[in-house]
Design an enzyme around this catalytic site. Sequence first.
Site, PDB file in Angstrom:
ATOM      1  N   GLN A 157       0.796  -1.081  -0.074  1.00 21.18           N
ATOM      2  CA  GLN A 157      -0.031  -0.107  -0.029  1.00 21.18           C
ATOM      3  C   GLN A 157       1.122   1.037   0.028  1.00 21.18           C
ATOM      4  OE1 GLN A 157      -3.008   0.883  -0.226  1.00 21.18           O
ATOM      5  NE2 GLN A 157      -2.392   3.199   0.096  1.00 21.18           N
ATOM      6  N   TYR A 285      -7.528  -0.425   3.871  1.00 23.63           N
ATOM      7  CA  TYR A 285      -8.474   0.688   3.422  1.00 23.63           C
ATOM      8  C   TYR A 285      -9.558  -0.057   2.669  1.00 23.63           C
ATOM      9  CZ  TYR A 285      -5.063   4.126   4.016  1.00 23.63           C
ATOM     10  OH  TYR A 285      -4.106   5.116   4.411  1.00 23.63           O
ATOM     11  N   GLY A 286     -10.495   0.723   2.034  1.00 23.83           N
ATOM     12  CA  GLY A 286     -11.784   0.328   1.499  1.00 23.83           C
ATOM     13  C   GLY A 286     -11.287  -0.185   0.228  1.00 23.83           C
ATOM     14  N   GLY A 287     -10.527   0.935  -0.566  1.00 24.11           N
ATOM     15  CA  GLY A 287      -9.908   0.403  -1.838  1.00 24.11           C
ATOM     16  C   GLY A 287      -8.892   1.254  -2.300  1.00 24.11           C
ATOM     17  N   MET A 288      -7.864   0.875  -3.251  1.00 23.49           N
ATOM     18  CA  MET A 288      -6.832   1.621  -3.599  1.00 23.49           C
ATOM     19  C   MET A 288      -6.797   1.561  -5.002  1.00 23.49           C
ATOM     20  SD  MET A 288      -4.277   3.566  -2.939  1.00 23.49           S
ATOM     21  CE  MET A 288      -3.563   4.351  -4.159  1.00 23.49           C
ATOM     22  N   GLU A 289      -6.508   2.703  -5.575  1.00 24.22           N
ATOM     23  CA  GLU A 289      -6.838   2.864  -7.163  1.00 24.22           C
ATOM     24  C   GLU A 289      -5.865   2.366  -8.101  1.00 24.22           C
ATOM     25  OE1 GLU A 289      -6.893   5.292  -4.872  1.00 24.22           O
ATOM     26  OE2 GLU A 289      -5.875   6.941  -5.817  1.00 24.22           O
ATOM     27  N   HIS A 313     -15.744   4.371  -7.144  1.00 20.15           N
ATOM     28  CA  HIS A 313     -14.935   5.314  -6.840  1.00 20.15           C
ATOM     29  C   HIS A 313     -13.274   5.059  -7.261  1.00 20.15           C
ATOM     30  CE1 HIS A 313     -13.267   8.226  -3.773  1.00 20.15           C
ATOM     31  NE2 HIS A 313     -12.131   7.412  -3.933  1.00 20.15           N
ATOM     32  N   GLU A 314     -12.980   3.799  -7.093  1.00 22.90           N
ATOM     33  CA  GLU A 314     -11.735   3.391  -7.634  1.00 22.90           C
ATOM     34  C   GLU A 314     -11.537   3.409  -9.009  1.00 22.90           C
ATOM     35  OE1 GLU A 314      -9.710   3.739  -5.017  1.00 22.90           O
ATOM     36  OE2 GLU A 314     -11.261   3.246  -3.347  1.00 22.90           O
ATOM     37  N   HIS A 317     -11.101   7.142 -10.344  1.00 20.12           N
ATOM     38  CA  HIS A 317      -9.681   7.453 -10.143  1.00 20.12           C
ATOM     39  C   HIS A 317      -8.786   7.276 -11.344  1.00 20.12           C
ATOM     40  CE1 HIS A 317      -9.123   9.031  -6.054  1.00 20.12           C
ATOM     41  NE2 HIS A 317      -9.316   7.765  -5.575  1.00 20.12           N
ATOM     42  N   GLU A 336      -9.286  13.133  -4.558  1.00 24.20           N
ATOM     43  CA  GLU A 336     -10.528  12.570  -3.987  1.00 24.20           C
ATOM     44  C   GLU A 336     -11.689  13.088  -4.205  1.00 24.20           C
ATOM     45  OE1 GLU A 336     -10.184   9.696  -3.132  1.00 24.20           O
ATOM     46  OE2 GLU A 336      -8.091   9.120  -3.022  1.00 24.20           O
ATOM     47  N   ASP A 391      -1.263  11.412   5.724  1.00 22.61           N
ATOM     48  CA  ASP A 391      -2.367  10.848   6.003  1.00 22.61           C
ATOM     49  C   ASP A 391      -3.321  11.477   7.069  1.00 22.61           C
ATOM     50  OD1 ASP A 391      -1.381   8.852   4.352  1.00 22.61           O
ATOM     51  OD2 ASP A 391      -1.006   7.341   5.988  1.00 22.61           O
ATOM     52  N   TYR A 399     -12.696  14.590   0.383  1.00 24.34           N
ATOM     53  CA  TYR A 399     -13.589  13.918  -0.289  1.00 24.34           C
ATOM     54  C   TYR A 399     -15.056  14.486  -0.535  1.00 24.34           C
ATOM     55  CZ  TYR A 399     -10.652   9.694   0.322  1.00 24.34           C
ATOM     56  OH  TYR A 399      -9.693   8.646   0.163  1.00 24.34           O
ATOM     57  N   ARG A 594      -9.896  -2.639   8.184  1.00 26.32           N
ATOM     58  CA  ARG A 594     -10.236  -1.474   7.700  1.00 26.32           C
ATOM     59  C   ARG A 594     -10.400  -0.328   8.479  1.00 26.32           C
ATOM     60  NH1 ARG A 594     -15.429  -0.874   3.501  1.00 26.32           N
ATOM     61  NH2 ARG A 594     -14.940   1.226   2.785  1.00 26.32           N
ATOM     62  N   LYS A 596     -11.289   2.910   8.317  1.00 23.43           N
ATOM     63  CA  LYS A 596     -12.428   3.584   8.243  1.00 23.43           C
ATOM     64  C   LYS A 596     -13.496   2.736   9.428  1.00 23.43           C
ATOM     65  CE  LYS A 596     -16.494   4.064   5.710  1.00 23.43           C
ATOM     66  NZ  LYS A 596     -17.219   3.692   4.363  1.00 23.43           N
TER      67      LYS A 596
HETATM   68  N1  BES Z   1      -6.583   6.623  -2.617  1.00 15.27           N
HETATM   69  C1  BES Z   1      -7.552   6.255  -1.735  1.00 15.27           C
HETATM   70  C2  BES Z   1      -7.060   5.389  -0.546  1.00 15.27           C
HETATM   71  C3  BES Z   1      -6.085   6.193   0.041  1.00 15.27           C
HETATM   72  C4  BES Z   1      -6.143   7.495   0.475  1.00 15.27           C
HETATM   73  C5  BES Z   1      -4.977   5.628   0.775  1.00 15.27           C
HETATM   74  C6  BES Z   1      -5.149   8.364   1.036  1.00 15.27           C
HETATM   75  C7  BES Z   1      -4.137   6.059   1.133  1.00 15.27           C
HETATM   76  C8  BES Z   1      -4.099   7.462   1.722  1.00 15.27           C
HETATM   77  C9  BES Z   1      -8.983   5.545  -2.171  1.00 15.27           C
HETATM   78  O1  BES Z   1      -9.372   5.783  -3.539  1.00 15.27           O
HETATM   79  C10 BES Z   1     -10.225   5.741  -1.205  1.00 15.27           C
HETATM   80  O2  BES Z   1     -10.417   6.909  -1.120  1.00 15.27           O
HETATM   81  N2  BES Z   1     -10.527   4.465  -0.750  1.00 15.27           N
HETATM   82  C11 BES Z   1     -11.997   4.894   0.234  1.00 15.27           C
HETATM   83  C12 BES Z   1     -12.967   4.294  -0.402  1.00 15.27           C
HETATM   84  C13 BES Z   1     -13.727   5.227  -1.217  1.00 15.27           C
HETATM   85  C14 BES Z   1     -15.192   4.431  -1.629  1.00 15.27           C
HETATM   86  C15 BES Z   1     -14.220   6.369  -0.414  1.00 15.27           C
HETATM   87  C16 BES Z   1     -11.405   3.927   1.451  1.00 15.27           C
HETATM   88  O3  BES Z   1     -10.638   3.461   1.529  1.00 15.27           O
HETATM   89  O4  BES Z   1     -12.229   4.024   2.566  1.00 15.27           O
HETATM   90 ZN    ZN Z   2     -10.224   7.764  -3.418  1.00 19.79          ZN
END
Ligand code: BES
Ligand code: ZN
Length: 643
Positions: A157, A285-289, A313-314, A317, A336, A391, A399, A594, A596
């Site tokens: 990551q 994370y939820g996702g990483m693009e 979302h991803e 990106h 974002e 971070d 966002y 995760r 979040k």
């Molecule tokens: N690029 C982000 C993840 C990220 C942001 C990793 C900053 C490290 C530092 C990714 O696109 C993202 O925003 N993921 C969200 C999910 C999204 C549906 C809002 C997440 O991981 O919660």
């Molecule tokens: Zn994102």
Amino acid sequence: MYRFLHCFGLGIIIVLATHMANAQEKAAQDFHSYADPGTVRVKHIDLDWDVLFDQKILKGTATLTVDRISPDRPLILDTRDLNIEKVETSADGRSFSPGTFAIGESDKFLGAPLTIPLPANASRVRIHYSTSPGASGLQWLEPAQTAGKKAPFVFTQSEAIHARSWIPLQDTPQVRVTYTARVRTPGNLLAVMSAEHDANTTRDGDYSFRMNQPIPSYLIALAVGDLRFRSLGPRTGVYAEPSVIDRAASELSDTEKMVVATERVYGPYRWGRYDILVLPPSFPYGGMENPRLTFATPTILAGDKSLVSLVAHELAHSWSGNLVTNATWRDFWLNEGFTTYLERRILEVVYGRPREEMEAALGLRDLNEEIAALEDRDEILHIDLKGRDPDEGSTDIPYEKGALFLRHLEQTFGRARFDQFLKSYFNHFSFQSITTEQFVAYLKQNLLDKYPALAAKVPVDEWINKPGLPATAPKPTSPAFAQVERQAQRWLSHDVSATRIPTNKWTTQEWLHFLKFVQDSLAAPVSAGGPADASATQLSETEKIKLMSELDRAFHFTRSGNSEIAFQWLLMSIRNAYEPAYPRLEEFLLSVGRRKFIKPLYEELAKTPDGKERALTIYRRARSGHHPIAVATIDEVLKWRAE
Ligand code: BES
Ligand code: ZN
């Protein structure tokens, strides 16, 4: 580092040219990198590693091809906890000779600079190195932490500044590189990267990759494990462990449709394939693009596609972020905010307007809660992150406030004009990294100045540079949510019992809104004489527990298989001291990584002495299974000291 310099004889012209290059770069000064890309710029990286699971390290070489803008300057790279064995340089690109290097002092957030003096004409640098087992950008999983329980797993990551913990490079998003990689793994495992590879590769433990499009360092990604692939469409597919692949493929079956929907509005998908890798649950994370290969948490596999907004979302990106990239982490909202706006536009096409309205309304609610809690300086889109961990800028501000700003522009200028504007923006800046100032200049020239009467309605400077929200900010609402609130209200005022609420057609988003609305109501003073009634009192703890039990009996929230609903319910259970949910809370915190989800749960627990004790008891067991990024977060929440 000056002691390496021995080419002082180049005269005043070079000095001047260097100065000018520097002045240009200053516009996008990145406080989170030691690199000086205005003087030496990495253009391409060739990677070669052995993946050593027993030692939990990557070991091999990174060969960097550089552009010498100021020929007298050394190459300065970012590193964190890397073991640098030796450095070689090459002038012809093929034969390498021994070089020198120096590693500077290490900073808590930034790691340490690696300075490599470059002989005249040297254009390639090869670094022999290995990572450390605790590398912040890698998580090494024991077989027991995977779905299959038989094979180990490792994944990277890199965003925001963790690429430097597994590759020595210029770890700033304003430097874009192409790359190749050769990865050797234990024979039965598959390696995947954010790059092109041979789809019919034999699983022989020797894999090759190529990324021909220039990308920022935070998008370099690798995962190795017992992975299967399933095709979802002509250019879409999913990777997951064998026991997860069927569930993943059916959950993500709308992916190709999403790609088509996005292309229709914003122009062609430029990255060839779009695949998704479903990781083990410790993914922080939820996702990483990652380009060509989004990394995703398995917690989106709800069984009913209700959490696939994450894929939208991803995928988005691929335009906002990967094609047009934030030049520094203070411009993160360009990644974002744009992506959250695009995400909702995709949802609208694929799942309809009501779904979009619900997601936008949930977003606004979260944003308002966040604004209530944050300091003014952290509510600014163009945030100042100097001296801080990037971070820390990852709140709902970039966002949701970012997305709301674009929504405001869309509503003011009209969808057709705004779509056209965004499409040309992605085209104009494609494969470039840009600053907020560059975006604003482009916006002014291509939209604001063309329609001055409309432009007067959008306070652009206030959106970008001031805390809070402008008074004219859009307030997305959802008629479906208004219905949910009426039903919740009837239940709260004892007009109906929980089982009689007509919930059979509710979607996950409606359930989430219901829970948040109930939570707010339980926390608010109840009064007979309206909001101004001074005799208003809180519900007693016993009354709250009674209401929670009634909901749980009617809807089985404690056993919900939907991670978002379970998370919301567990948060409420802590707030309202609903003990029957505690075993599930423990199970959740032990199995999910995760951030979040786990950060708010631990924060909520830490608010009472009792809760803090329980949090520490759980975290003591959970900690070793978490990703280094999640560990850093929760250590901070619980003021954890090594035991
Ligand atoms: N690029 C982000 C993840 C990220 C942001 C990793 C900053 C490290 C530092 C990714 O696109 C993202 O925003 N993921 C969200 C999910 C999204 C549906 C809002 C997440 O991981 O919660
Ligand atoms: Zn994102």
